[in-house]
Motif scaffolding. Structure first.
Motif, PDB file in Angstrom:
ATOM      1  N   MET A  20       0.806  -1.217   0.000  1.00  0.00           N
ATOM      2  CA  MET A  20       0.000   0.000   0.000  1.00  0.00           C
ATOM      3  C   MET A  20       0.842   1.271   0.000  1.00  0.00           C
ATOM      4  O   MET A  20       0.306   2.374  -0.131  1.00  0.00           O
ATOM      5  N   CYS A  21       2.143   1.144   0.118  1.00  0.00           N
ATOM      6  CA  CYS A  21       3.032   2.304   0.023  1.00  0.00           C
ATOM      7  C   CYS A  21       3.282   2.728  -1.425  1.00  0.00           C
ATOM      8  O   CYS A  21       3.898   3.766  -1.668  1.00  0.00           O
ATOM      9  N   LEU A  22       2.842   1.914  -2.375  1.00  0.00           N
ATOM     10  CA  LEU A  22       2.971   2.259  -3.784  1.00  0.00           C
ATOM     11  C   LEU A  22       1.689   2.919  -4.273  1.00  0.00           C
ATOM     12  O   LEU A  22       0.585   2.538  -3.879  1.00  0.00           O
ATOM     13  N   ARG A  23       1.819   3.898  -5.134  1.00  0.00           N
ATOM     14  CA  ARG A  23       0.654   4.596  -5.671  1.00  0.00           C
ATOM     15  C   ARG A  23      -0.232   3.622  -6.446  1.00  0.00           C
ATOM     16  O   ARG A  23       0.249   2.731  -7.135  1.00  0.00           O
ATOM     17  N   GLY A  24      -1.540   3.836  -6.348  1.00  0.00           N
ATOM     18  CA  GLY A  24      -2.480   2.999  -7.074  1.00  0.00           C
ATOM     19  C   GLY A  24      -2.847   1.718  -6.369  1.00  0.00           C
ATOM     20  O   GLY A  24      -3.722   0.989  -6.840  1.00  0.00           O
ATOM     21  N   ILE A  25      -2.171   1.420  -5.270  1.00  0.00           N
ATOM     22  CA  ILE A  25      -2.439   0.185  -4.542  1.00  0.00           C
ATOM     23  C   ILE A  25      -3.001   0.545  -3.176  1.00  0.00           C
ATOM     24  O   ILE A  25      -2.267   0.977  -2.285  1.00  0.00           O
ATOM     25  N   GLN A  26      -4.320   0.393  -3.047  1.00  0.00           N
ATOM     26  CA  GLN A  26      -4.952   0.598  -1.764  1.00  0.00           C
ATOM     27  C   GLN A  26      -5.322  -0.756  -1.165  1.00  0.00           C
ATOM     28  O   GLN A  26      -4.855  -1.798  -1.629  1.00  0.00           O
TER      29      GLN A  26
END
Length: 368
Positions: free
Chosen positions: A221-227
């Motif tokens: 979840m620390c990567l953009r687009g990944i919630q």
């Protein structure tokens, strides 16, 4: 190796067709039995060990494989997309399928599927339930919009499915009773599916916080687009990230270009779309987010970055910058967005691996 007896099973919901092959003696045995793991085990045990059993992955799942393994039988599940079949072979029967599986196992041509334990499979089912509910909701909302569009009614604002939009939908009236009933049923269906999806999201959040993949989910979840729902889906679909490398995970997810090369000619086409379809879909959707402007993490990312270790935080920040710069590079070259997004998704898979695999490796070392 040739002292083994290789057994191929063609597994269906009602029956199982088995074919046993002993390359050393040339003995062949075929048998049809009910789709009961106990009966299959009883038949397999008629042969002298060592034994090796294979059946094709499919809707029957992994129950039979777990039952045979628990009884000490070496059983593998073959990837159905990797099975070889002669172009001229136009006859397909259960017995021939079982024989082909046994022959491929004997020569070592079977690509094995990782068999998840029941807990991991239950997590996958929850993730896929959420995906199916979201798809059903989108279809139901499109149905409502289509009814209004066919009768020349358009919502005056751009943002839809807010509370205000829902009140506007309820207020719409048609003069024909049949049409009014149809419209109200469509709106009701959309509302019911929205409530169902909300309940599933709450269950996913509670499960993600308590399951074995909690640390991996926080890192992804620390990567953009990944919630949350995307991270949960990727974590449970991949399972053991340590079995891949940063470059091989893209191939597993079918994100590498297809290729047709012969002689001096070489042609690369669209991505292969092999492997895990759902995980690939999640990555392709997440990759589009990295095209948006990015200079620093937003509030959600900042809160998420505070939950992970410094090494994970640094790696995630580097990944977010690198993926956005890659999108900028593709846009400068005027590369087709769909092709560019596939390439970004492949790199995103590698960054996900770089966050998840070290965590799982460290957890295993601590447990040992």
């Amino acid at each position: 190796m040739f002292e083994h007896t290789f057994i191929g099973l063609d597994v269906h919901a009602v029956n199982v067709v088995g074919h046993a092959l002993s390359p050393g003696t040339g003995e062949i045995s075929a048998h049809t039995m009910a789709a009961d793991p106990a009966m299959v085990l009883e038949w397999v045990r008629r042969f002298e060990p060592p034994l090796k059993v294979v059946y094709e992955s499919g809707p029957t799942g992994f129950v039979l494989a777990r039952h045979l393994r628990a009884a000490g039988i070496d059983c593998v599940v073959a990837a159905s997309s990797k099975l070889l079949r002669a172009p001229g072979d136009r006859i397909k029967t259960d017995r021939r399928d079982a024989r082909v599986l046994a022959e491929m196992l004997a020569v070592g041509s079977v690509t094995e599927v990782r068999i998840p334990d029941p807990d991991e499979e239950a997590l996958r089912d929850l993730s896929r339930l959420r995906s199916g509910a979201a798809k059903d909701l989108a279809h139901a909302r499109q149905q409502v919009n289509a009814v209004l569009l066919r009768h020349g009614i358009r919502y005056p604002k751009d943002t839809r499915w807010t509370q205000e939009h829902r009140q506007w939908l309820i207020a719409q009236r048609f003069s024909e009773p049949a049409l009014q009933f149809t419209y109200e049923a469509d709106v009701e269906q959309a509302e019911l599916l929205a409530a169902k999806l909300s309940r599933i999201d709450k269950q996913v959040a509670a499960t993600a916080a308590a399951c074995r993949y909690a640390s991996v989910i926080d890192a992804l979840m620390c990567l953009r687009g990944i919630q949350l729902t995307t991270a949960f889906g990727l974590a449970v679909e991949i399972g053991d990230w340590t079995r891949f490398t940063g470059s091989s995970i893209g191939s597993y997810l079918g994100l590498v270009p297809s290729e047709e090369s012969s002689g001096q000619s070489r042609h690369q086409g669209p991505i292969t779309k092999a492997g895990n379809t759902y995980a690939r879909k999640l990555l392709i959707e997440a990759a589009w987010v990295h095209r948006r402007p990015y200079t620093r993490p937003g509030d959600r990312l900042l809160r998420q970055l505070d939950l992970v270790a410094p090494a994970t935080r640094i790696r995630a920040l580097e990944g977010n910058h690198r993926l956005h710069r890659k999108w900028e590079h593709f846009d400068e070259r005027h590369k087709m967005p769909v092709k560019a997004n596939a390439a970004i998704a492949r790199e995103l898979a590698g960054w996900c691996w770089s966050l998840a695999a070290p965590l799982q490796q460290g957890e295993r070392m601590n447990a040992a």
